[in-house]
Write an enzyme that holds these catalytic residues in place. Sequence first.
Site, PDB file in Angstrom:
ATOM      1  N   SER A  87       6.593 -27.168 -18.409  1.00  0.00           N
ATOM      2  CA  SER A  87       5.988 -27.554 -17.134  1.00  0.00           C
ATOM      3  C   SER A  87       4.952 -28.674 -17.328  1.00  0.00           C
ATOM      4  O   SER A  87       5.290 -29.731 -17.833  1.00  0.00           O
ATOM      5  CB  SER A  87       5.404 -26.318 -16.464  1.00  0.00           C
ATOM      6  OG  SER A  87       5.126 -26.603 -15.122  1.00  0.00           O
ATOM      7  N   ASP A 115      11.552 -27.810 -18.336  1.00  0.00           N
ATOM      8  CA  ASP A 115      11.324 -28.010 -16.905  1.00  0.00           C
ATOM      9  C   ASP A 115       9.970 -28.680 -16.632  1.00  0.00           C
ATOM     10  O   ASP A 115       9.084 -28.082 -16.007  1.00  0.00           O
ATOM     11  CB  ASP A 115      11.454 -26.698 -16.128  1.00  0.00           C
ATOM     12  CG  ASP A 115      11.978 -26.946 -14.707  1.00  0.00           C
ATOM     13  OD1 ASP A 115      12.690 -27.946 -14.510  1.00  0.00           O
ATOM     14  OD2 ASP A 115      11.664 -26.159 -13.788  1.00  0.00           O
ATOM     15  N   ARG A 166       3.718 -39.980 -17.516  1.00  0.00           N
ATOM     16  CA  ARG A 166       4.502 -38.748 -17.574  1.00  0.00           C
ATOM     17  C   ARG A 166       5.259 -38.776 -18.887  1.00  0.00           C
ATOM     18  O   ARG A 166       5.199 -39.771 -19.626  1.00  0.00           O
ATOM     19  CB  ARG A 166       5.484 -38.672 -16.402  1.00  0.00           C
ATOM     20  CG  ARG A 166       6.399 -39.892 -16.327  1.00  0.00           C
ATOM     21  CD  ARG A 166       7.635 -39.629 -15.501  1.00  0.00           C
ATOM     22  NE  ARG A 166       8.387 -40.839 -15.230  1.00  0.00           N
ATOM     23  CZ  ARG A 166       9.191 -41.458 -16.089  1.00  0.00           C
ATOM     24  NH1 ARG A 166       9.342 -40.982 -17.328  1.00  0.00           N
ATOM     25  NH2 ARG A 166       9.838 -42.549 -15.762  1.00  0.00           N
ATOM     26  N   ASP A 182       7.851 -41.631 -25.847  1.00  0.00           N
ATOM     27  CA  ASP A 182       6.815 -40.779 -26.429  1.00  0.00           C
ATOM     28  C   ASP A 182       7.184 -40.153 -27.766  1.00  0.00           C
ATOM     29  O   ASP A 182       6.317 -39.612 -28.449  1.00  0.00           O
ATOM     30  CB  ASP A 182       6.421 -39.682 -25.431  1.00  0.00           C
ATOM     31  CG  ASP A 182       5.856 -40.275 -24.142  1.00  0.00           C
ATOM     32  OD1 ASP A 182       5.247 -41.363 -24.230  1.00  0.00           O
ATOM     33  OD2 ASP A 182       6.044 -39.683 -23.067  1.00  0.00           O
ATOM     34  N   HIS A 205      12.029 -21.709 -12.783  1.00  0.00           N
ATOM     35  CA  HIS A 205      11.203 -22.646 -13.549  1.00  0.00           C
ATOM     36  C   HIS A 205      11.206 -22.214 -15.021  1.00  0.00           C
ATOM     37  O   HIS A 205      11.445 -23.016 -15.919  1.00  0.00           O
ATOM     38  CB  HIS A 205       9.793 -22.601 -12.973  1.00  0.00           C
ATOM     39  CG  HIS A 205       8.894 -23.725 -13.397  1.00  0.00           C
ATOM     40  ND1 HIS A 205       9.344 -24.989 -13.692  1.00  0.00           N
ATOM     41  CD2 HIS A 205       7.537 -23.763 -13.560  1.00  0.00           C
ATOM     42  CE1 HIS A 205       8.296 -25.756 -14.018  1.00  0.00           C
ATOM     43  NE2 HIS A 205       7.208 -25.026 -13.965  1.00  0.00           N
TER      44      HIS A 205
END
Length: 498
Positions: free
Chosen positions: A171, A194, A208, A213, A276
């Site tokens: 998350s 997720d 984000r 990354d 989720h």
Amino acid sequence: MVEKSIRIALCSLCFILCHSFSALAAAPDENTQLKDEDSFTVDPVLLHDQIKYNMRKSLDLDDDGCYLQPGKKESIEECGFNTTVKTILIIHGWTMSGMFESWMHKLVAAVQRRESEANVVVVDWLGLAHQLYPDAVNHTHQVGQSIATLLDWLQEEVQLQLEDVHMIGYSLGAHVAGYAGTFVKGIGRITGLDPAGPMFEGAESHKRLSPDDADFVDVLHTYTRGALGVSIGIQEPIGHIDIYPNGGDVQPGCSLGDVLSTAAAGNFVEVMKCEHERAVHLFVDSLMNKDHVSYAFQCTGPDRFKKGICLSCRKNRCNSIGYNAKKMRTRRNSKMYLKTRADTPFGGYHYQMKMHVFDRKKADDADPTFYVKLYGSHNDTEDVSVDIADGVGLNLTNTFLVFTEEDIGELLKISLRWEGPSDSWSSVLKHLRSSFWSWSSSQNKKVLEVRRIRVKAGETQKKFTFCAEKTEISPGQEVTFLKCRDGWEVKPRKRLHY
Ligand SMILES: *[C@@H]1O[C@H](CO)[C@@H](O)[C@H](O)[C@H]1NC(C)=O
Ligand SMILES: *[C@@H]1O[C@H](CO)[C@@H](O)[C@H](O)[C@H]1NC(C)=O
Ligand SMILES: *[C@@H]1O[C@H](CO)[C@@H](O)[C@H](O)[C@H]1NC(C)=O
Ligand SMILES: *[C@@H]1O[C@H](CO)[C@@H](O)[C@H](O)[C@H]1NC(C)=O
């Protein structure tokens, strides 16, 4: 039932988000401003106190583990940090309870079992995550920076190899990992479970998680159902590979009915949590069931996948999901799909089937629904209704996907039948009342013909063709297809004259 559960889940989502935002917007007075500023001029030492690196030393969950403390070299040795093995960082997300949820223990245990030598570190930023959602979002940047500091320090002190570092973030934790990867270049892998959607969907890639990354960024998307323009899990692809199990929105076993039977009744938030959190459980599954690997297949969208068009493994178009995913750097934002079972082991078996459906007689308005049953060397399936989105095309080749939960072994036989919409009981009764005789006689004349079914198994990539002796089917009848003999060619049948 499904519709109702969706509506309730959306209400809960709305509640949580509105609650967060309104609390934020409610008091735009000087106090809030002061408070906001505070959290940004926070003494780095104070902030550090709120981010802890808990190295797990034993499988015992009650064991407190050991804290790596950047700047305190002795903590590296105390914790038994080993530079020659992998380092796996696990990062939680936003929390309403301020405590670790049960998935964390499952994930840590599964990682430790799979990689018994590895350094397993839980990044504990509970204090900063137990805030209004937008505030927790604002902290992801600083937590990422703190992780980067830790990694720099380990590089300096004990020559940590960044390519041996794997960050797993759930998350909001996925975006924390993204920030860490922005601040320290060369991290081996980031897995986003997720990744959070609100305030990240559509954001620039440096704000984000993104493929920049880490050397390999793989993402599981399990709760990407939009409501009021937001989705709990981010919808857009943000990694090298982005896997959307079951289309990434509705997860099997997470309907309100399923959840209420196991959770405290009335807790609708559980429905959202179920979908989720499914990303975490799929990942845990991939760690534990090394012998039962689930594959995902590249596809431009869920609709094409449902049609069974995308079951190819050529040119790296398929990959195993979760921990076992192969590094694929050549692609970016490659969307991949699979279907899963409702529970562990989540993996199942995908079959692409193609059949040409000839309209032989008076079936122009048949609007048929097909049912198949697969017979294998180990087991058989139930009757499965064939889901063809735009309806069965007559005089056309239809492609569809069949998913089986059980391993049926080698596919030996397929049986096929069809029904028209008027064959359901309610319409049968209606017709019985009105014009039984005309209905039944017209119905009997409808004939479709399927000569062969071409099958490709996604998991084995094997292809077979199945042929039938008798190829014409009336509603309710069943036709059996067996593997065609070598060189079997279906000769055009003589037209039957009625
Ligand atoms: C580090 O791990 C390697 C490989 O498992 C092992 O051989 C070595 O003994 C470990 N070193 C320490 C200090 O535990
Ligand atoms: C996040 O922090 C920035 C300052 O860096 C501030 O302008 C913004 O309002 C904060 N957002 C939220 C939602 O608190
Ligand atoms: C399919 O083809 C047959 C003859 O080739 C024709 O009679 C029938 O109307 C066609 N059906 C549809 C739905 O096009
Ligand atoms: C065959 O499949 C059914 C479900 O369709 C399952 O209950 C059963 O255990 C399976 N049998 C074997 C031998 O795998």
